[in-house]
Design an enzyme around this catalytic site. Structure first.
Site, PDB file in Angstrom:
ATOM      1  N   GLU A 198       0.824  -1.203   0.000  1.00  0.00           N
ATOM      2  CA  GLU A 198       0.000   0.000   0.000  1.00  0.00           C
ATOM      3  C   GLU A 198       0.863   1.261   0.000  1.00  0.00           C
ATOM      4  OE1 GLU A 198      -4.004  -1.322  -0.236  1.00  0.00           O
ATOM      5  OE2 GLU A 198      -3.122   0.671  -0.336  1.00  0.00           O
ATOM      6  N   GLU A 204       2.353   1.591  -3.456  1.00  0.00           N
ATOM      7  CA  GLU A 204       1.367   2.000  -4.456  1.00  0.00           C
ATOM      8  C   GLU A 204       0.994   3.467  -4.307  1.00  0.00           C
ATOM      9  OE1 GLU A 204      -1.034  -2.259  -5.095  1.00  0.00           O
ATOM     10  OE2 GLU A 204      -1.996  -0.589  -4.047  1.00  0.00           O
ATOM     11  N   GLU A 205       0.752   3.886  -3.084  1.00  0.00           N
ATOM     12  CA  GLU A 205       0.232   5.238  -2.870  1.00  0.00           C
ATOM     13  C   GLU A 205       1.308   6.311  -2.988  1.00  0.00           C
ATOM     14  OE1 GLU A 205      -2.189   5.702   0.580  1.00  0.00           O
ATOM     15  OE2 GLU A 205      -3.569   4.086   0.036  1.00  0.00           O
TER      16      GLU A 205
END
Lengths: 345, 345
Positions: free
Chosen positions: B224, B227-228
């Site tokens: 996460e 990705e972010e």
């Protein structure tokens, strides 16, 4: 694989602190309007479809009265649209309460989908009670897929845009507990189950069980011990947890090892499931081959003993209450952090 | 409420250590027998129905060739029985691969159910791929209820005995993570999301996300953040976790706060979901009203800082490998227990 973006822990608590959606109990139903057909808004008991909405709040979503008559493809026969409410993510939710003929439903669904496409709606959800199982095939033939099911309903969904689907995922994990209960004689509470993998093997195992939906982890541990052995306990800590995959219907599992303090000592086994239960000297428990010969079991057992001797800190409970009065629990290392509860960093 | 009894953590590992069911990849399909109709055994990719089977193993269950001809109620027309395999708990599993006319299916299901009742079978499972949505209504009309659904199939089940249903429950929890990533300048990695509850509010939040089915918690956290924000990290510890209920489709949620160590520092935000991302001085992050004015957020933030200062122990990872070569992870307090890994108690 569908993407699902989670709300932060903060957003959940923030949302609970400042309820942005009106709790269902406080809502006055919208008045019925003078349209033919069904128009009363439905309270839908699930929050729906969102990229950044984990976790969601229950709420009463804005209702749209979409009972209008549209001409069907024949150009002459008016076709009712399905009753639906809007969710907060640009989608709609259809919740059928009354039986509908599948042919009628097919027509209404097709007309409704046309309208929702024109309106730029995103996710279309249909909650079909099991009594409406005759409508499943209709929905699937019109492009809906399954989202999830419970014993009494099936949720289907259709993503209209051509962009990537950002619908939320279903529950992914089952959660279970194992309870380590030690008395003052250094005896651990163990059971032999009537059914299951150890049935008939002579193995004495810790009480275990699944955490039910809506059940707190610490309460599940206390409940399982009480059910299986009759012993009353108090939750102490989560000592460790283990995650595994593909264990059951492609789902993942979390197994949470809990320390419980006994408050009663007489055993009354659960006759339907437990063959036998006893307080067993902890050394005898550890000497069983299934513990001794398995490094991980043995290690976890040592953690449990270490905790009982005061040399290990797991995660304790911190009850919290939202502004809506709802209880939630934080599990954290209290030995290391309790001073932070009352002082500033 | 259906009961579900969990296998112990021990049984899971024991089962993995001594695989009592043959892994699918090692199975030679049973030879076809000289019966009419379909008789090749099916590998069913889910372990089924058990009171004491949490978690379950994937396995190749004993096949029963049940292609026999029975007279239907008319006494004259032979009716095929459904192809099914036996599970390890006295039940059977039907897995349909090829399209079937709903009338034919109704007849075969009825005849099969009669036979299974006579044979004393317990749970009867039917896995219907979405392509067979025409058969859902047939199964429901013959007493089946929904058990669970995935996008591409619906699982129905029928409990034959008059005793209490001991079928296993569906997944009950969703699991999400929040990532606390601090650099050497005491700046925490934060984001503003394009969608969701904080969109447009100016709030800077930690990266969060859902743990997918089959995904390890620690990997979900690393993923996460990557990705972010584009930042590479290494998992350090689980600092705390919180359980909440009724958050989404009546399911429960576990939100796991993780500490990650950054290994890169250039930010590349995920343009589809992240409005902005930055390294923010940790004091500024904590000074935001949504942290400062919320006791729990504030407490968790202090835990994170305390960890970064070396004054808090959460749960570290212990990778384990089953005899089948499958990786699982135990999360436990390593500071307190690492000496137990190599020494005896």
């Amino acid at each position: 694989m569908q993407r699902f973006r989670a709300c932060s822990f903060y957003s959940r608590l923030l949302a609970n602190s400042k309820v942005s959606l009106t709790p269902s109990s406080a809502v006055t139903p919208l008045p019925k309007r003078a349209f033919p057909g069904h128009v009363s808004p439905s309270y839908v008991d699930f929050p729906i479809g969102a990229k950044n909405c984990f976790p969601y709040l229950r709420g009463y979503m804005s209702a749209s009265t979409n009972l209008s008559m549209v001409n069907d493809q024949m150009g002459a026969q008016p076709v009712d649209l399905l009753k639906a409410v809007e969710d907060i993510h640009g989608g709609v939710v259809v919740s059928l309460e009354e039986p509908v003929d599948s042919v009628v439903f097919a027509s209404e669904l097709g007309a409704s989908m046309s309208q929702w496409r024109q309106q730029g709606k995103k996710g279309v959800w249909i909650k079909l009670p099991i009594e409406h199982s005759n409508l499943v095939d209709v929905a699937v033939k019109q492009g809906f897929r399954y989202h999830h099911a419970e014993p009494d309903y099936l949720m289907l969904v259709h993503w209209i845009p051509h962009t990537a689907d950002t619908l939320p995922a279903n529950a992914s994990h089952r959660v279970g507990i194992g309870a380590f209960v030690l008395n003052n004689n250094r005896e651990v509470l163990v059971v032999q189950e009537i059914n299951g993998r150890f049935s008939g093997t002579g193995v004495w195992k810790l009480p275990t069980g699944a955490v039910n939906e809506g059940e707190d982890i610490y309460m599940a541990a206390v409940r399982e011990v009480k059910e299986e052995t009759g012993v009353d306990t108090e939750f102490v800590e989560v000592l460790a947890f283990r995650q595994s995959h593909n264990a059951f219907f492609r789902k993942s599992d979390l197994f949470i090892v809990c320390m419980l303090q006994p408050h009663s000592f007489d055993i009354q086994r659960q006759t339907s499931e437990i063959e036998a239960a006893q307080w067993m000297p902890v050394e005898d428990y550890a000497a069983q081959p299934f513990v001794r010969e398995n490094q991980l079991f043995d290690f976890v057992h040592k953690i449990c003993l270490s905790k009982s001797e005061g040399n290990y800190s797991g995660f304790s409970l911190l009850p919290t209450t939202t502004s809506a009065g709802k209880k939630t629990y934080l599990y954290y290392n209290n030995r290391d952090a309790k001073h932070l509860l009352t002082s500033d960093v």
